[in-house]
Scaffold this motif. Sequence first.
Motif, PDB file in Angstrom:
ATOM      1  N   UNK A 196       0.938  -1.264   0.005  1.00  0.00           N
ATOM      2  CA  UNK A 196       0.108   0.004   0.072  1.00  0.00           C
ATOM      3  C   UNK A 196       0.718   1.270   0.084  1.00  0.00           C
ATOM      4  N   UNK A 197       2.111   1.069  -0.018  1.00  0.00           N
ATOM      5  CA  UNK A 197       3.164   2.299  -0.071  1.00  0.00           C
ATOM      6  C   UNK A 197       3.143   2.997  -1.225  1.00  0.00           C
ATOM      7  N   UNK A 198       3.714   3.878  -1.335  1.00  0.00           N
ATOM      8  CA  UNK A 198       4.147   4.735  -2.735  1.00  0.00           C
ATOM      9  C   UNK A 198       4.800   3.831  -3.860  1.00  0.00           C
ATOM     10  N   UNK A 199       4.660   3.932  -4.833  1.00  0.00           N
ATOM     11  CA  UNK A 199       5.182   3.255  -5.929  1.00  0.00           C
ATOM     12  C   UNK A 199       6.717   3.266  -5.870  1.00  0.00           C
ATOM     13  N   UNK A 200       7.243   4.465  -5.714  1.00  0.00           N
ATOM     14  CA  UNK A 200       8.830   4.418  -5.730  1.00  0.00           C
ATOM     15  C   UNK A 200       9.327   3.710  -4.364  1.00  0.00           C
ATOM     16  N   UNK A 201       8.640   3.540  -3.304  1.00  0.00           N
ATOM     17  CA  UNK A 201       9.003   2.574  -2.008  1.00  0.00           C
ATOM     18  C   UNK A 201       8.756   1.114  -2.354  1.00  0.00           C
ATOM     19  N   UNK A 202       7.587   0.772  -3.134  1.00  0.00           N
ATOM     20  CA  UNK A 202       7.270  -0.531  -3.574  1.00  0.00           C
ATOM     21  C   UNK A 202       8.581  -0.991  -4.557  1.00  0.00           C
ATOM     22  N   UNK A 203       8.857   0.101  -5.295  1.00  0.00           N
ATOM     23  CA  UNK A 203       9.799  -0.452  -6.481  1.00  0.00           C
ATOM     24  C   UNK A 203      11.038  -0.785  -5.624  1.00  0.00           C
ATOM     25  N   UNK A 204      11.590   0.310  -4.795  1.00  0.00           N
ATOM     26  CA  UNK A 204      12.704  -0.045  -4.108  1.00  0.00           C
ATOM     27  C   UNK A 204      12.854  -1.317  -3.355  1.00  0.00           C
ATOM     28  N   UNK A 205      11.590  -1.468  -2.540  1.00  0.00           N
ATOM     29  CA  UNK A 205      11.727  -2.672  -1.751  1.00  0.00           C
ATOM     30  C   UNK A 205      11.917  -4.024  -2.521  1.00  0.00           C
ATOM     31  N   UNK A 206      11.093  -3.951  -3.692  1.00  0.00           N
ATOM     32  CA  UNK A 206      11.307  -5.296  -4.697  1.00  0.00           C
ATOM     33  C   UNK A 206      12.569  -5.420  -5.225  1.00  0.00           C
ATOM     34  N   UNK A 207      13.228  -4.213  -5.563  1.00  0.00           N
ATOM     35  CA  UNK A 207      14.716  -4.324  -6.175  1.00  0.00           C
ATOM     36  C   UNK A 207      15.515  -4.798  -5.234  1.00  0.00           C
ATOM     37  N   UNK A 208      15.747  -4.408  -3.792  1.00  0.00           N
ATOM     38  CA  UNK A 208      16.333  -4.996  -3.111  1.00  0.00           C
ATOM     39  C   UNK A 208      16.043  -6.355  -2.791  1.00  0.00           C
ATOM     40  N   UNK A 209      14.644  -6.787  -2.895  1.00  0.00           N
ATOM     41  CA  UNK A 209      14.460  -8.207  -2.494  1.00  0.00           C
ATOM     42  C   UNK A 209      14.786  -9.009  -3.706  1.00  0.00           C
ATOM     43  N   UNK A 210      14.635  -8.567  -4.894  1.00  0.00           N
ATOM     44  CA  UNK A 210      15.016  -9.483  -6.019  1.00  0.00           C
ATOM     45  C   UNK A 210      16.516  -9.572  -6.244  1.00  0.00           C
ATOM     46  N   UNK A 211      17.291  -8.406  -6.000  1.00  0.00           N
ATOM     47  CA  UNK A 211      18.818  -8.847  -5.890  1.00  0.00           C
ATOM     48  C   UNK A 211      19.129  -9.584  -4.633  1.00  0.00           C
ATOM     49  N   UNK A 212      18.396  -9.672  -3.741  1.00  0.00           N
ATOM     50  CA  UNK A 212      18.776 -10.731  -2.589  1.00  0.00           C
ATOM     51  C   UNK A 212      18.421 -11.995  -3.173  1.00  0.00           C
ATOM     52  N   UNK A 213      17.315 -12.237  -3.971  1.00  0.00           N
ATOM     53  CA  UNK A 213      16.852 -13.535  -4.533  1.00  0.00           C
ATOM     54  C   UNK A 213      17.866 -14.073  -5.321  1.00  0.00           C
ATOM     55  N   UNK A 214      18.280 -13.058  -6.285  1.00  0.00           N
ATOM     56  CA  UNK A 214      19.528 -13.678  -7.202  1.00  0.00           C
ATOM     57  C   UNK A 214      20.452 -14.211  -6.557  1.00  0.00           C
ATOM     58  N   UNK A 215      21.189 -13.296  -5.622  1.00  0.00           N
ATOM     59  CA  UNK A 215      22.321 -13.834  -4.678  1.00  0.00           C
ATOM     60  C   UNK A 215      22.207 -15.102  -3.775  1.00  0.00           C
ATOM     61  N   UNK A 216      20.954 -15.278  -3.398  1.00  0.00           N
ATOM     62  CA  UNK A 216      20.670 -16.335  -2.676  1.00  0.00           C
ATOM     63  C   UNK A 216      20.718 -17.654  -3.303  1.00  0.00           C
TER      64      UNK A 216
END
Length: 578
Positions: free
Chosen positions: A203-223
């Motif tokens: 429910x957060x602003x688009x930029x916050x959601x985009x940043x959260x998912x960017x970090x999460x996806x980067x962690x997904x790839x590294x993991x």
Amino acid sequence: MVDLETTKHEAKSTIYRDDNHAPVTSVLPDGDIPISDHALSADESVLAALGYKQEFKREFSLWTTFCVSFAVLGLLPSFASTMYYGMGYAGTGGMVWGWLIAMVFIQCVAMSMAELCSAMPTSGGLYYAAAVLAPPGYGPLAAWITGWSNWIGQVTSAPSVDYALAAMILAAGSISNPDYVPTDYQVYLLTVLILIIHTAISSMPTKWVANFNSWGSTFNILALIIAIITIPAGTSNVPKFTPASQVWSTILNGTDYPDGVAILMSFVGVIWTMSGYDSPFHLSEECSNANIASPRAITLTSATGGLFGWFLQLVVAYTVTDIDAVMNSDLGQPWASYLLQVLPQKTAMAILAITIVCGFSMGQGCMVAASRVTYAYARDDCFPYSNIWKQVNPHTKTPVNAVIINGILGILMCLLIFGGSVSIGALFSIGAIAQFVAFAIPIAIRVFIVGNRFRRGPWHLGKFSKPVGAMGASFVLLMVPILCLPSGTGADLTPDLMNWTCLVYGAPMLAVMVWWVVDARKWFKGPKVNVEHMLYGREDEETQKSDVIDGVLPVGAEERPTLEGKADESEKVVDGSS
């Protein structure tokens, strides 16, 4: 003296015929130009030609869009959640060959979808494409079926992921404390808590959601890379690896069907894992340069996910020693059982921990994608109380109400936990079958009905478009009945082993079709146009001929949509002929 008609045509060309951002499938009759208080950007012009005003901020890029879709894919937690289907149905041979075979056809589906996204980059996605491409008069029905099937698949994704995540967290607790046995009640409450957190973040602003998912996806790839390297390097097996001849040729059939059918049944894990690459389609109204970046994100997600997913399959196939022990462990989580079987406990717990973090990111990506689908369909009044779910929050500029209703529905669906593992497992099969049915409908219409009249976008497959689309649609047609098969037959088929997918997916879809016949067909006319515009009148014959691009007549150029009512020109409707 300035020629007024020439000026009008040039203005329209400036807005709708830009060489780099040409909207290839416009729902606006010739001469319609949206009224705007500012000069339309390239992305706004494309969206206006599709019939919609810009309502979101375009703060997603190719990378952040890819990050959301890769997070939705969540290869490591997805594989951990669906090991039962791949390894349990067909053993190591089915795992490695099944993933390869399925990925060829899944890539066909993804590339065909990317073509549609380039032509129609709107959050309605496949639903919008089905309406536009269907034969005249059938657009609303095609949109209705596609939309509801896609929505069912989307709305079940976050609950199924969060359930698997909760099971992994509690399995970690069981490893640390062997006397602890998780109860259904505890699994449910933890799943609900995770769903609430994901609802709040989405429910957060688009930029916050985009940043959260960017970090999460980067962690997904590294993991994922860490797991692929650590498991074979740290395995305590003696010998370390199973011989290749055994890995590739051993079909450990866990069903009552022939080996070939068992391998096809194991595809449910691949299909469910790889069903998130449509997310860029639904995020296209929040992405810059959408008709190029979004289809690239779709194909990049599918190709990257397919390759790394196969590497993970190989790692597990070469290191697992006792498949039966993994499938029937008291932990109730095959991935945790497998890690303990092949790794020292501390290493196994570390891999399980990063899988849990990846699973949280994946569930978040699923919630974001599902909320955009709910918003897009509510915008066209598909749902009861659509006026509530289609509202965009004025502060966050995101569809908060759509996020909340998805979270509530997810909490209710997770009550299936109390029906046993087979009941809650139906959410995984539903996600696979519902999504792929929705994927296949507009692709099949485009290949077998529209043919060469399809007006492609800047990203396309050229001469390979129809063969690739035909392969993808045929694969889905084959897999729909396969995904509904139970693992046992005859006397072996008991209620707790029954595949309830046909009921849990079929019942809502049957209800939707009954609703269509009885009532919805009277008022549902497909995607609604909400741009403000003014009519300049129809162009002459020569101007219409100029719409032919590269010798291909665009879909709908010969029969533009008409206004459903002149009283409200901002509520025009696509009726399958655009």
